[in-house]
Design an enzyme around this catalytic site. Structure first.
Site, mmCIF file in Angstrom:
data_model
loop_
_atom_site.group_PDB
_atom_site.id
_atom_site.type_symbol
_atom_site.label_atom_id
_atom_site.label_comp_id
_atom_site.label_asym_id
_atom_site.label_seq_id
_atom_site.Cartn_x
_atom_site.Cartn_y
_atom_site.Cartn_z
ATOM 1 N N ASN A 24 -9.072 -0.459 0.243
ATOM 2 C CA ASN A 24 -9.057 0.828 0.961
ATOM 3 C C ASN A 24 -9.209 0.576 2.452
ATOM 4 O O ASN A 24 -10.144 -0.122 2.860
ATOM 5 C CB ASN A 24 -10.236 1.698 0.516
ATOM 6 C CG ASN A 24 -10.204 1.964 -0.962
ATOM 7 O OD1 ASN A 24 -9.249 2.518 -1.480
ATOM 8 N ND2 ASN A 24 -11.251 1.536 -1.659
ATOM 9 N N LYS A 51 5.117 -0.678 -5.920
ATOM 10 C CA LYS A 51 4.486 -1.781 -5.172
ATOM 11 C C LYS A 51 4.631 -3.105 -5.918
ATOM 12 O O LYS A 51 4.872 -4.149 -5.303
ATOM 13 C CB LYS A 51 3.002 -1.471 -4.927
ATOM 14 C CG LYS A 51 2.764 -0.315 -3.969
ATOM 15 C CD LYS A 51 3.239 -0.665 -2.589
ATOM 16 C CE LYS A 51 2.867 0.367 -1.553
ATOM 17 N NZ LYS A 51 3.518 0.095 -0.253
ATOM 18 N N HIS A 73 -7.777 10.116 2.034
ATOM 19 C CA HIS A 73 -8.633 9.194 1.295
ATOM 20 C C HIS A 73 -10.099 9.521 1.592
ATOM 21 O O HIS A 73 -10.393 10.387 2.408
ATOM 22 C CB HIS A 73 -8.304 7.753 1.698
ATOM 23 C CG HIS A 73 -6.941 7.311 1.263
ATOM 24 N ND1 HIS A 73 -6.002 6.784 2.122
ATOM 25 C CD2 HIS A 73 -6.343 7.335 0.051
ATOM 26 C CE1 HIS A 73 -4.902 6.490 1.455
ATOM 27 N NE2 HIS A 73 -5.083 6.825 0.196
ATOM 28 N N TYR A 112 3.610 4.959 -8.035
ATOM 29 C CA TYR A 112 3.414 4.272 -6.748
ATOM 30 C C TYR A 112 3.118 2.793 -6.992
ATOM 31 O O TYR A 112 3.699 1.906 -6.342
ATOM 32 C CB TYR A 112 2.243 4.971 -6.050
ATOM 33 C CG TYR A 112 1.767 4.373 -4.768
ATOM 34 C CD1 TYR A 112 2.477 4.544 -3.586
ATOM 35 C CD2 TYR A 112 0.561 3.669 -4.715
ATOM 36 C CE1 TYR A 112 2.007 4.027 -2.389
ATOM 37 C CE2 TYR A 112 0.084 3.152 -3.529
ATOM 38 C CZ TYR A 112 0.810 3.330 -2.374
ATOM 39 O OH TYR A 112 0.336 2.813 -1.186
ATOM 40 N N SER A 152 -0.775 -2.680 -2.398
ATOM 41 C CA SER A 152 -2.019 -1.927 -2.485
ATOM 42 C C SER A 152 -2.821 -2.425 -3.686
ATOM 43 O O SER A 152 -2.255 -2.982 -4.631
ATOM 44 C CB SER A 152 -1.660 -0.453 -2.656
ATOM 45 O OG SER A 152 -2.700 0.227 -3.276
ATOM 46 N N SER A 153 -4.118 -2.171 -3.674
ATOM 47 C CA SER A 153 -4.967 -2.640 -4.787
ATOM 48 C C SER A 153 -4.659 -1.904 -6.093
ATOM 49 O O SER A 153 -5.080 -2.350 -7.158
ATOM 50 C CB SER A 153 -6.442 -2.468 -4.431
ATOM 51 O OG SER A 153 -6.715 -1.110 -4.208
ATOM 52 N N CYS A 154 -3.912 -0.782 -6.010
ATOM 53 C CA CYS A 154 -3.617 -0.034 -7.240
ATOM 54 C C CYS A 154 -2.589 -0.745 -8.128
ATOM 55 O O CYS A 154 -2.284 -0.281 -9.214
ATOM 56 C CB CYS A 154 -3.178 1.384 -6.928
ATOM 57 S SG CYS A 154 -1.590 1.426 -6.133
HETATM 58 N N1 LIG Z 1 -4.272 3.475 3.939
HETATM 59 C C1 LIG Z 1 -4.793 2.723 2.998
HETATM 60 O O1 LIG Z 1 -5.972 2.841 2.636
HETATM 61 C C2 LIG Z 1 -3.964 1.659 2.341
HETATM 62 C C3 LIG Z 1 -4.571 0.906 1.351
HETATM 63 C C4 LIG Z 1 -3.841 -0.065 0.717
HETATM 64 C C5 LIG Z 1 -2.517 -0.271 1.078
HETATM 65 N N2 LIG Z 1 -1.935 0.468 2.036
HETATM 66 C C6 LIG Z 1 -0.514 0.191 2.323
HETATM 67 O O2 LIG Z 1 -0.288 -0.032 3.701
HETATM 68 C C7 LIG Z 1 1.008 0.463 4.060
HETATM 69 C C8 LIG Z 1 0.891 1.409 5.225
HETATM 70 O O3 LIG Z 1 0.011 2.461 4.875
HETATM 71 P P1 LIG Z 1 -0.577 3.477 5.949
HETATM 72 O O4 LIG Z 1 -1.929 3.841 5.497
HETATM 73 O O5 LIG Z 1 -0.340 2.956 7.320
HETATM 74 O O6 LIG Z 1 0.374 4.731 5.674
HETATM 75 P P2 LIG Z 1 0.863 5.855 6.713
HETATM 76 O O7 LIG Z 1 -0.150 6.027 7.791
HETATM 77 O O8 LIG Z 1 1.270 7.028 5.907
HETATM 78 O O9 LIG Z 1 2.156 5.176 7.365
HETATM 79 C C9 LIG Z 1 3.344 5.006 6.662
HETATM 80 C C10 LIG Z 1 4.475 5.088 7.644
HETATM 81 O O10 LIG Z 1 5.718 4.925 6.936
HETATM 82 C C11 LIG Z 1 6.641 5.884 7.426
HETATM 83 N N3 LIG Z 1 7.628 6.209 6.410
HETATM 84 C C12 LIG Z 1 7.425 6.724 5.175
HETATM 85 N N4 LIG Z 1 8.578 6.922 4.545
HETATM 86 C C13 LIG Z 1 9.558 6.541 5.417
HETATM 87 C C14 LIG Z 1 10.986 6.539 5.343
HETATM 88 N N5 LIG Z 1 11.634 6.968 4.254
HETATM 89 N N6 LIG Z 1 11.659 6.091 6.426
HETATM 90 C C15 LIG Z 1 11.019 5.669 7.536
HETATM 91 N N7 LIG Z 1 9.684 5.649 7.652
HETATM 92 C C16 LIG Z 1 8.959 6.087 6.599
HETATM 93 C C17 LIG Z 1 5.792 7.082 7.761
HETATM 94 O O11 LIG Z 1 6.454 7.929 8.653
HETATM 95 P P3 LIG Z 1 6.236 9.535 8.547
HETATM 96 O O12 LIG Z 1 4.746 9.756 8.590
HETATM 97 O O13 LIG Z 1 6.983 10.072 9.702
HETATM 98 O O14 LIG Z 1 6.822 9.925 7.205
HETATM 99 C C18 LIG Z 1 4.559 6.436 8.378
HETATM 100 O O15 LIG Z 1 4.726 6.209 9.743
HETATM 101 C C19 LIG Z 1 1.595 1.112 2.804
HETATM 102 O O16 LIG Z 1 2.448 0.205 2.165
HETATM 103 C C20 LIG Z 1 0.382 1.347 1.945
HETATM 104 O O17 LIG Z 1 0.700 1.277 0.573
HETATM 105 C C21 LIG Z 1 -2.626 1.426 2.689
#
Ligand SMILES: NC(=O)c1ccc[n+]([C@@H]2O[C@H](COP(=O)([O-])OP(=O)(O)OC[C@H]3O[C@@H](n4cnc5c(N)ncnc54)[C@H](OP(=O)(O)O)[C@@H]3O)[C@@H](O)[C@H]2O)c1
Length: 324
Positions: free
Chosen positions: A172, A143, A186, A139, A110-112
């Site tokens: 984001n 990362k 967000h 967090y 992530s950008s953070c």
């Molecule tokens: N969204 C953004 O703006 C953004 C920006 C920068 C980077 N990212 C990165 O992109 C990645 C995905 O983000 P996202 O936005 O898709 O997040 P998300 O929608 O919350 O998806 C994360 C997934 O991981 C699963 N998960 C979490 N803990 C788990 C565990 N202990 N065992 C098995 N599964 C688990 C969650 O399942 P449950 O929901 O069932 O817990 C969910 O399906 C992350 O690494 C995040 O840091 C996202």
């Protein structure tokens, strides 16, 4: 069908916003051998369960898009869970992927990870040059550890075991599958919800925290998925050209930023809210500007395809479908 399309690919976090977009894109490209487990079926913080999963499935490639993710409120309220869960998930997945013979893995950060006061736009070389934003430091530290796990495994086992583990740092993201929770979302999903509710309730105005002046960058999640598959598919020589053994991650951004005021107007348009948009300058603004330098990835030939207006329209349709 090519051998590449038959590779067994494990997508960790396939029900999340990014993981589900990666699955959509892999299927669209013709990949046929995708493996996944829900959080309930496989808790990735459980080392033994992860070990058994990898020993049994033996995938060829891994996309690590599972993580505990949240906004400022969640990061501030649950810092222990943010550092513990994320470290455990990524340590278990990366280590057991390695032990089971996975050659290619993509870690999503992530950008953070970049310092609070990093020069803008933030380049990959800003990593570990200053103090992090305190609210999401746990967090961000997890990362950073994930990037360093991939790098260290490459450095120690790259040649002997032929592994090539890469990392991408998205800006984001928004789009289908986003989290619209009141307290924990967000900025884009929060604005979509607020403008939608204002439209439905026929409110005359929507008031938004801060001056509306801060600038932020946003990328549609399907573009992110395309970037992930693009990076995974790069020849090692190409990837190595723009990275180095101890700075091996790549930024993934849209390539430009907009003010929160401009964003609010674009979201209002997408949702059909025609009332007044006001700003409350008494409320905090946060960092004035935050965007990423994605020149390295662009140089390799990747560009986003979905502009903000189109992306917001698709995101709003998904919101209506899921909440309607
Ligand atoms: N969204 C953004 O703006 C953004 C920006 C920068 C980077 N990212 C990165 O992109 C990645 C995905 O983000 P996202 O936005 O898709 O997040 P998300 O929608 O919350 O998806 C994360 C997934 O991981 C699963 N998960 C979490 N803990 C788990 C565990 N202990 N065992 C098995 N599964 C688990 C969650 O399942 P449950 O929901 O069932 O817990 C969910 O399906 C992350 O690494 C995040 O840091 C996202």
């Amino acid at each position: 069908m090519t051998i590449e399309l038959q590779q067994k690919i494990y997508i960790a976090g396939h029900r999340g916003m990014v993981g589900s977009a990666i699955v959509r894109e892999l299927k669209r490209k013709g990949y046929t051998n995708l493996v996944y487990r829900t959080h309930q079926e496989l808790d990735l913080t459980n080392q033994l369960a992860v070990q058994n999963f990898f020993a049994h499935e033996k995938p060829n490639q891994v996309y690590l898009a599972a993580a505990k993710v949240g906004g400022i409120y969640a990061n501030n309220t649950y810092p222990a869970e943010f550092i513990y869960d994320n470290l455990m998930v990524q340590n278990n997945v990366i280590h057991h992927a390695f032990l089971s013979g996975v050659k290619k893995l993509l870690f999503l950060g992530s950008s953070c990870i970049y310092p609070k006061l990093a020069l803008q736009p933030m380049g990959e070389d800003a990593l570990l040059t200053g103090k992090l934003e305190p609210t999401n430091e746990p967090y961000a530290i997890a990362k950073i550890a994930g990037i360093k796990m991939c790098e260290s495994y490459n450095r120690q086992y790259g040649k002997s075991h032929g592994i090539d583990y890469r990392s991408v740092m998205p800006t984001n993201l928004y789009g289908p599958g986003d989290n619209y929770h009141h307290e924990n979302s967000h900025v884009i999903p929060a604005l979509i919800r607020r403008f939608h509710e204002a439209k439905v309730n026929q409110n005359a105005e929507v008031v938004i925290w801060g001056t509306g002046m801060p600038r932020r960058e946003f990328l549609y999640v399907d573009d992110m998925a395309r970037a992930c598959i693009f990076v995974m598919g790069l020849a090692k020589k190409q990837y190595d050209q723009v990275t180095s053994p101890m700075q091996s991650h790549l930024n993934v951004g849209y390539g430009g930023d907009i003010t929160i005021n401009e964003l609010a107007r674009a979201v209002a348009k997408a949702t059909g809210f025609t009332g007044i948009i006001k700003f409350d300058p008494g409320k905090p603004d946060g960092t004035p500007r935050k965007w990423m330098n994605s020149a390295r990835l662009n140089q390799l030939g990747w560009e986003p395809q979905i502009d903000l207006a189109t992306g917001l329209q698709k995101a709003y349709e998904d919101f209506v479908e899921r909440t309607g």
